[in-house]
Design an enzyme around this catalytic site. Structure first.
Site, PDB file in Angstrom:
ATOM      1  N   GLU A  39     -14.666 -31.030   8.258  1.00 57.87           N
ATOM      2  CA  GLU A  39     -14.362 -30.379   6.995  1.00 57.87           C
ATOM      3  C   GLU A  39     -13.339 -31.260   6.279  1.00 57.87           C
ATOM      4  O   GLU A  39     -12.317 -31.612   6.866  1.00 57.87           O
ATOM      5  CB  GLU A  39     -13.781 -28.985   7.253  1.00 57.87           C
ATOM      6  N   ARG A 265     -12.102 -29.517  23.754  1.00 54.48           N
ATOM      7  CA  ARG A 265     -11.320 -30.318  22.812  1.00 54.48           C
ATOM      8  C   ARG A 265     -10.417 -31.267  23.561  1.00 54.48           C
ATOM      9  O   ARG A 265     -10.027 -31.015  24.695  1.00 54.48           O
ATOM     10  CB  ARG A 265     -10.402 -29.397  21.977  1.00 54.48           C
ATOM     11  N   LYS A 275      -5.196 -29.786  12.072  1.00 55.91           N
ATOM     12  CA  LYS A 275      -4.984 -30.219  10.688  1.00 55.91           C
ATOM     13  C   LYS A 275      -3.995 -29.320   9.961  1.00 55.91           C
ATOM     14  O   LYS A 275      -3.216 -29.793   9.146  1.00 55.91           O
ATOM     15  CB  LYS A 275      -6.325 -30.254   9.946  1.00 55.91           C
TER      16      LYS A 275
HETATM   17  P1  ATP Z   1      -8.448 -28.920  13.397  1.00 58.07           P
HETATM   18  O1  ATP Z   1      -8.240 -27.846  14.391  1.00 58.07           O
HETATM   19  O2  ATP Z   1      -7.644 -30.130  13.650  1.00 58.07           O
HETATM   20  O3  ATP Z   1      -8.326 -28.442  11.984  1.00 58.07           O
HETATM   21  P2  ATP Z   1     -11.254 -28.681  13.160  1.00 58.07           P
HETATM   22  O4  ATP Z   1     -12.068 -28.400  14.343  1.00 58.07           O
HETATM   23  O5  ATP Z   1     -11.014 -27.565  12.234  1.00 58.07           O
HETATM   24  O6  ATP Z   1      -9.938 -29.391  13.612  1.00 58.07           O
HETATM   25  P3  ATP Z   1     -13.268 -30.111  11.791  1.00 58.07           P
HETATM   26  O7  ATP Z   1     -13.140 -30.914  10.567  1.00 58.07           O
HETATM   27  O8  ATP Z   1     -14.022 -28.852  11.706  1.00 58.07           O
HETATM   28  O9  ATP Z   1     -11.814 -29.866  12.319  1.00 58.07           O
HETATM   29  O10 ATP Z   1     -13.813 -30.997  12.996  1.00 58.07           O
HETATM   30  C1  ATP Z   1     -14.949 -31.817  12.947  1.00 58.07           C
HETATM   31  C2  ATP Z   1     -15.482 -31.974  14.339  1.00 58.07           C
HETATM   32  O11 ATP Z   1     -14.487 -32.521  15.187  1.00 58.07           O
HETATM   33  C3  ATP Z   1     -15.893 -30.651  14.934  1.00 58.07           C
HETATM   34  O12 ATP Z   1     -17.168 -30.796  15.512  1.00 58.07           O
HETATM   35  C4  ATP Z   1     -14.845 -30.364  15.962  1.00 58.07           C
HETATM   36  O13 ATP Z   1     -15.394 -29.662  17.031  1.00 58.07           O
HETATM   37  C5  ATP Z   1     -14.380 -31.761  16.365  1.00 58.07           C
HETATM   38  N1  ATP Z   1     -12.989 -31.726  16.813  1.00 58.07           N
HETATM   39  C6  ATP Z   1     -11.916 -31.283  16.137  1.00 58.07           C
HETATM   40  N2  ATP Z   1     -10.798 -31.347  16.890  1.00 58.07           N
HETATM   41  C7  ATP Z   1     -11.182 -31.857  18.084  1.00 58.07           C
HETATM   42  C8  ATP Z   1     -10.489 -32.164  19.297  1.00 58.07           C
HETATM   43  N3  ATP Z   1      -9.179 -31.963  19.441  1.00 58.07           N
HETATM   44  N4  ATP Z   1     -11.214 -32.671  20.329  1.00 58.07           N
HETATM   45  C9  ATP Z   1     -12.534 -32.886  20.197  1.00 58.07           C
HETATM   46  N5  ATP Z   1     -13.237 -32.617  19.092  1.00 58.07           N
HETATM   47  C10 ATP Z   1     -12.582 -32.107  18.037  1.00 58.07           C
HETATM   48 MG    MG Z   2     -13.069 -26.599  11.803  1.00 54.66          MG
END
Ligand code: ATP
Ligand code: MG
Length: 561
Positions: A39, A265, A275
């Protein structure tokens, strides 16, 4: 898939690659399509690197393709700056989406059509409850939810209201479109989830076209289906959403059936991989920006001097599983250190300079001494380092009253200057405060290159730079962003910030060959660590970041068992 590099070839095995391999072998899929779906509401961090390496890695190993899809369904939080940074970071990590750059917003028309389709099928309804009321109707993990009083509207009424939502007849929050599934489901995600909400906000890509936007849940799986993604890989928190995604796929005329698999994760000590929290650090001015080298962002690690190969290597070594884990930051550094130890050129620099005058070296003379660029790579060759009567050494390489085991310089003592001569300390000059400000030494001209023809030995070798030739630099040293190994990420999380995470040294003296060092090409300053040029550097003002010290606390821990 004859020309494909297989996962087995690269020596990578995990449960997801096993699934992909068997899907191909059993003919459940002919080719593999994955995607990385961030996102665009912030910069990518090292956790995202795990997902990037997995998705792009699998596509490459199995001869498939990986899409970069920006999941841009929430216009109030998304910005072009984030889209640009995501593309730059994925490329820098070494991956290429080719022509396959997509946006969930590309599918807004299709998603809207599918929402109307569900309405026509009697599987979605317009609800007038407020967000709070919807929440209170939802029930809990142990109690079922309650039906909304608007749940049994006719198809005709729902269609009319939904079209009027789209036509901007209602204010934000007045109504939502919900799926009609089961308010008593054991899975809360199936209790009539919201599909569309009213949001009078322009979108970075679709402008003013829409005032209703699909939820992430309604957009995500269908976007995968539109792109013919075969393996939708995501982190474990989406496991509970899988039944909902499957419900959409079963109840809509989608062109393909993606299968979702979840992995854990990446969590890292001494930092925050969220984020939401990282934005607060940036916006609150607690760091200098998203790419501050203290940040766990990809751009921060890049600016700090960590090579992309090191991040890929780290992610691969951590591996893909379904168990929750907390990985030591020192492990990432250890991977980077291994790599740079092989590839980084050696230089000399003095971070905390103490002037040394070599009284028997002729005034006005200088010479060039040969120095090895990389002891681990003969092809890196040698360079010439200037030497003259006045040099700088590191303040802590001298002690007036050395304790036992201090083998560096002290009054009357002889040491080797790396690649140069043996020098002996003859005199110590102090200021009025009694601090040592200069040493007077002599050198032995017979020891050029670092060995004495008479076979006498010295216990210490120290680094140095020629005062007349050195370039001044600002050097930034880093420590962990948070004090605790597992910082609290609650509302008080700012209290956990390490106030000593950044140390700025204004007056360092660097070997002149560093002048043409490029950003992104880390060097090793002998005995000090790995350093990279910071983009703040300007003509006449060199700025360097220490990517890391030479000390490998990870390897030490491992050795201890
Ligand atoms: P955050 O919690 O940092 O906001 P998010 O999951 O909301 O992260 P996205 O932009 O939705 O961020 O993530 C894009 C992809 O990266 C998703 O498929 C998510 O599962 C993966 N991802 C995000 N954080 C991690 C992590 N710590 N380890 C592995 N994969 C991750
Ligand atoms: Mg997300």
């Amino acid at each position: 898939m004859s020309d494909a590099v297989t996962a087995a070839d690269e020596g990578i095995r995990d449960f997801i690659r096993d699934i992909v391999a068997s899907d191909l072998k059993e003919g459940r899929t002919k080719s593999v399509v994955t995607r990385f779906p961030p996102e665009p509401n912030g910069y990518l961090h090292i956790g995202h690197a795990k997902s990037i390496c997995l998705n792009f890695g699998i596509a490459r190993e199995f001869g498939g393709r990986c899409h970069l899809r920006l999941d841009d369904t929430n216009p109030t939080k998304e910005e072009q700056e984030y889209i640009d940074s995501i593309k730059e970071d994925v490329r820098w990590l070494g991956f290429d989406w080719g022509d396959h750059l997509y946006f969930a917003s590309d599918y807004f028309d299709q998603l809207y059509e599918w929402a109307e389709y569900l309405v026509q099928e009697g599987k979605a309804y317009v609800d007038d409850l407020s967000a709070d009321e919807i929440r209170s109707h939802r029930g809990t993990l142990t109690t079922p939810g309650r039906n909304s009083p608007y749940r049994d509207r006719t198809v005709k009424e729902n269609l009319d209201l939904f079209r009027r939502m789209r036509a901007a007849e209602f204010p934000n929050g007045a109504r939502v479109l919900r799926a009609k599934i089961d308010m008593a489901s054991g899975n809360i995600n199936l209790r009539d989830p919201v599909l569309y909400r009213i949001l009078h906000a322009p979108h970075p890509r679709t402008g003013d076209k829409w005032c209703i936007y699909p939820t992430y849940d309604f957009a995500h799986g269908q976007s995968d289906a539109i792109e013919h993604v075969t393996h939708s890989l995501c982190t474990l928190e989406f496991a509970d959403h899988r039944p909902l995604y499957d419900w959409f796929i079963e109840n809509l005329p989608v062109p393909s059936t993606p299968r979702q698999y979840e992995f854990s994760r990446l969590n890292l000590t001494h930092t925050a991989l969220s984020k939401r929290r990282l934005i607060q650090l940036v916006e609150g001015g607690h760091v200098r920006g998203w790419d501050d080298p203290r940040m766990p962002t990809i751009s921060g690690l890049r600016r700090r001097g960590i090579p992309p190969e090191a991040i890929r290597d780290f992610v691969q070594r951590v591996g893909i599983t379904r168990s929750e884990n907390l990985v030591e930051l020192a492990y990432l550094e250890s991977c980077a250190r291994d790599l740079m130890n092989q590839s980084a050129e050696r230089k000399m620099a003095v971070l905390d300079p103490l002037k040394v005058t070599i009284e028997n070296y002729p005034e006005g003379r200088s010479e060039e001494l040969e120095a090895v660029n990389n002891p681990n790579d003969e092809s890196a060759g040698t360079r010439l380092v200037p030497f003259s009567r006045e040099i700088y050494i590191e303040c802590d390489d001298f002690m007036e009253e050395p304790p036992r085991k201090f083998f560096r310089l002290a009054p009357g003592r002889e040491v080797r200057l790396r690649y140069a001569y043996f020098v002996t300390c003859k005199d110590v000059i102090k200021n009025d405060a009694g601090e040592v400000i200069e040493l007077i030494c002599t050198y032995d001209p017979e020891t050029r290159g670092g060995n004495a023809p008479d076979g006498r030995k010295v216990k210490g070798t120290i680094h140095w730079v020629s005062a007349a030739h050195a370039i001044a630099a600002e050097v930034r040293l880093y420590d962990t962003l948070f004090k605790d190994e597992e910082p609290s990420l609650g509302d008080d999380f700012l209290d956990g910030i390490n106030p000593n995470a950044l140390t700025v040294l204004e007056d360092c003296q660097i070997e002149p060959s560093v002048a043409d060092m490029q950003a992104g090409e880390p060097v090793q300053f002998e005995r000090l660590g790995y350093f990279a040029r910071d983009p703040d550097a300007a003509p006449g003002h060199l700025v360097l970041n220490r990517a890391m010290t030479l000390r490998d606390s990870w390897a030490k821990e491992m050795a201890k068992g």
